[in-house]
Structure formats: structure tokens, C-alpha cells
Design a protein around this motif. Structure first.
Motif, mmCIF file in Angstrom:
data_model
loop_
_atom_site.group_PDB
_atom_site.id
_atom_site.type_symbol
_atom_site.label_atom_id
_atom_site.label_comp_id
_atom_site.label_asym_id
_atom_site.label_seq_id
_atom_site.Cartn_x
_atom_site.Cartn_y
_atom_site.Cartn_z
ATOM 1 N N LYS A 75 -6.743 35.873 -12.001
ATOM 2 C CA LYS A 75 -5.583 35.191 -11.421
ATOM 3 C C LYS A 75 -5.590 35.424 -9.910
ATOM 4 O O LYS A 75 -5.778 36.548 -9.444
ATOM 5 C CB LYS A 75 -4.277 35.736 -11.998
ATOM 6 C CG LYS A 75 -3.021 35.093 -11.380
ATOM 7 C CD LYS A 75 -1.765 35.909 -11.663
ATOM 8 C CE LYS A 75 -1.350 35.810 -13.111
ATOM 9 N NZ LYS A 75 -0.022 36.466 -13.336
ATOM 10 N N VAL A 76 -5.383 34.345 -9.147
ATOM 11 C CA VAL A 76 -5.364 34.433 -7.691
ATOM 12 C C VAL A 76 -4.098 33.757 -7.168
ATOM 13 O O VAL A 76 -3.730 32.663 -7.607
ATOM 14 C CB VAL A 76 -6.606 33.740 -7.071
ATOM 15 C CG1 VAL A 76 -6.472 33.649 -5.555
ATOM 16 C CG2 VAL A 76 -7.876 34.496 -7.435
ATOM 17 N N GLY A 77 -3.419 34.423 -6.251
ATOM 18 C CA GLY A 77 -2.271 33.841 -5.562
ATOM 19 C C GLY A 77 -2.370 34.146 -4.080
ATOM 20 O O GLY A 77 -3.058 35.089 -3.675
ATOM 21 N N LEU A 78 -1.691 33.355 -3.258
ATOM 22 C CA LEU A 78 -1.753 33.526 -1.803
ATOM 23 C C LEU A 78 -0.382 33.838 -1.230
ATOM 24 O O LEU A 78 0.621 33.240 -1.617
ATOM 25 C CB LEU A 78 -2.265 32.251 -1.134
ATOM 26 C CG LEU A 78 -3.697 31.810 -1.419
ATOM 27 C CD1 LEU A 78 -3.973 30.493 -0.693
ATOM 28 C CD2 LEU A 78 -4.679 32.873 -0.982
ATOM 29 N N GLU A 113 -6.890 31.134 -12.924
ATOM 30 C CA GLU A 113 -5.539 30.647 -12.618
ATOM 31 C C GLU A 113 -5.261 30.783 -11.129
ATOM 32 O O GLU A 113 -5.511 31.843 -10.535
ATOM 33 C CB GLU A 113 -4.496 31.457 -13.392
ATOM 34 C CG GLU A 113 -3.053 31.061 -13.083
ATOM 35 C CD GLU A 113 -2.040 31.970 -13.749
ATOM 36 O OE1 GLU A 113 -0.839 31.864 -13.408
ATOM 37 O OE2 GLU A 113 -2.438 32.808 -14.588
ATOM 38 N N ILE A 114 -4.756 29.716 -10.534
ATOM 39 C CA ILE A 114 -4.212 29.776 -9.177
ATOM 40 C C ILE A 114 -2.694 29.891 -9.327
ATOM 41 O O ILE A 114 -2.037 28.959 -9.797
ATOM 42 C CB ILE A 114 -4.574 28.537 -8.347
ATOM 43 C CG1 ILE A 114 -6.102 28.390 -8.235
ATOM 44 C CG2 ILE A 114 -3.935 28.626 -6.957
ATOM 45 C CD1 ILE A 114 -6.783 29.481 -7.447
ATOM 46 N N ALA A 115 -2.147 31.036 -8.953
ATOM 47 C CA ALA A 115 -0.749 31.332 -9.254
ATOM 48 C C ALA A 115 0.228 30.700 -8.270
ATOM 49 O O ALA A 115 1.427 30.651 -8.550
ATOM 50 C CB ALA A 115 -0.538 32.839 -9.284
ATOM 51 N N GLY A 116 -0.265 30.246 -7.110
ATOM 52 C CA GLY A 116 0.616 29.579 -6.165
ATOM 53 C C GLY A 116 0.610 30.246 -4.812
ATOM 54 O O GLY A 116 -0.256 31.070 -4.496
#
Length: 204
Positions: A75-78, A113-116
Motif C-alpha cells: 500500500k502506498v499513499g502520499l 493499492e494507491i491509498a490517496g
């Protein structure tokens, strides 16, 4: 000509014990807590994409791997500095997710997953071998570089590593590592957890 380039300073902390087994195993080892939670902070000192200046903008790549990183489903988020314009946010998002090539594109097959995106004020302070980063209420991290005994004032390094930021990373211990974003929660100030720092230069 590259369509974009960024350069500056990087630091990270994660929930693995020092020294992180992911780095030494080419992402094959089980993280010491069974999963990996990491905050990878990038301070852009100079950069540009499609005519949009990225000078002075910072961002944090939050990652959670449920097991060995090489097995994927990450999972990756920015988190992007809230001083960034909408055009800068769009540019950084494309760079940080690997959508526009560059080092993060190699990691993209492992992302499940791109968490947002969250926007917060980000500060990045440097003092010798120490680094401190804060991003509002979402991230509070600090590291102390491990000093070399043979080169005074320099840290120990690990080299030729499979890491998207730099192949040569300074070794550090996380003196504070607090994450609370995208369902990634961690809070440790034991001084026994892993950290790294390095300059970076990306382009594509």
C-alpha cells in the motif's frame, strides 16, 4: 531531454529493527515485525516537470507491506506539502507513483493499492548526521546517523542497494517514528528502529 527532474535530500524511518533486513536481502526477507511500515520523506531543493517548478516542495511516500516487500501487495499513499500548488501536487503525484517513469516506476509492479493523497505542512530539518521531519498530525520522525569510526563527521553507509531513492544510503537509528495515516499506524521512540538518509537525484 528529461521530461522532469528533482534533486534534494531524503530520510526515512521504518518499523524494522536496525539494520532493516529488507535492504540486506534484496527485499526477500520477512520484516522484523512481520510487516513493513515506512515513511520516505523527500525534500526537493531543485526540480521541474513540464514547466512547473518544484523547488522547495517536500513530499512523503507512506508504505505498508504485509510481508516481504519483494512479494508485493504494498500500500502506498502520499503526503504533499500544503504549500504546493495544484499543478505541483499533480506533478509530484505522477513522479512519486512512477506513472511518469523514473526510479519509482521500478517499484510500481509491487504496489497493490494507491491509498490517496493528504496535504499537510512538511518541515525537514538537518543538523550534522541528524534529520527531523514533521507533517502535521500525520508523521513525526527523527533519525540519528551512525557515525563512522574511520571518517570523522561521516556516517556509515550501505552501498549498491535496491532502493528507489539512492543506491548508497547512510545508516541511522530512528529516535522517533510516528505515523498515523492511510491506516498505517506506528509509534516508537526506543532508538532501536531503522532509518536512512541520502541526497537524491531523479529524472526521466
Amino acid at each position: 531531454m528529461a521530461s522532469w527532474h528533482i534533486e534534494g535530500e531524503y530520510m526515512e524511518t521504518c518499523n524494522c529493527d536496525f539494520i532493516c533486513p529488507c535492504i540486506g536481502s534484496n527485499l526477500a526477507a520477512m520484516p522484523t515485525e512481520g510487516d513493513c511500515k515506512a515513511a520516505i520523506t523527500m525534500r526537493i531543493d531543485r526540480g521541474e516537470k513540464d514547466g512547473v517548478s518544484l523547488d522547495g516542495v517536500s513530499f512523503i511516500v507512506m508504505m505498508h507491506s504485509p510481508g516481504p516487500m519483494g512479494e508485493g501487495n504494498i500500500k502506498v499513499g502520499l503526503i504533499i506539502d500544503d504549500r504546493a500548488s495544484d499543478a505541483q501536487v499533480e506533478a509530484i503525484s505522477a513522479i512519486a507513483t512512477g506513472a511518469e517513469g523514473g526510479p519509482m516506476a521500478a517499484l510500481a509492479p509491487l504496489v497493490g493499492e494507491i491509498a490517496g493523497i493528504e496535504r499537510r505542512p512538511i518541515s525537514f530539518e538537518m543538523d550534522g548526521l541528524n534529520r527531523v521531519v514533521k507533517a502535521g498530525d500525520l508523521v513525526d520522525q527523527a533519525i540519528a546517523g551512525v557515525p563512522s569510526m574511520v571518517d570523522e563527521g561521516s556516517p556509515l553507509y550501505i552501498d549498491n542497494v535496491a532502493h528507489p531513492v539512492n543506491a548508497r544510503l547512510a545508516l541511522a537509528k530512528a529516535t522517533k517514528s510516528l505515523f498515523n495515516v492511510f491506516g498505517i499506524s506506528w509509534d516508537d521512540s526506543s532508538g532501536s528502529r531503522n532509518g536512512h538518509f541520502a541526497p537524491f537525484s531523479w529524472a526521466a
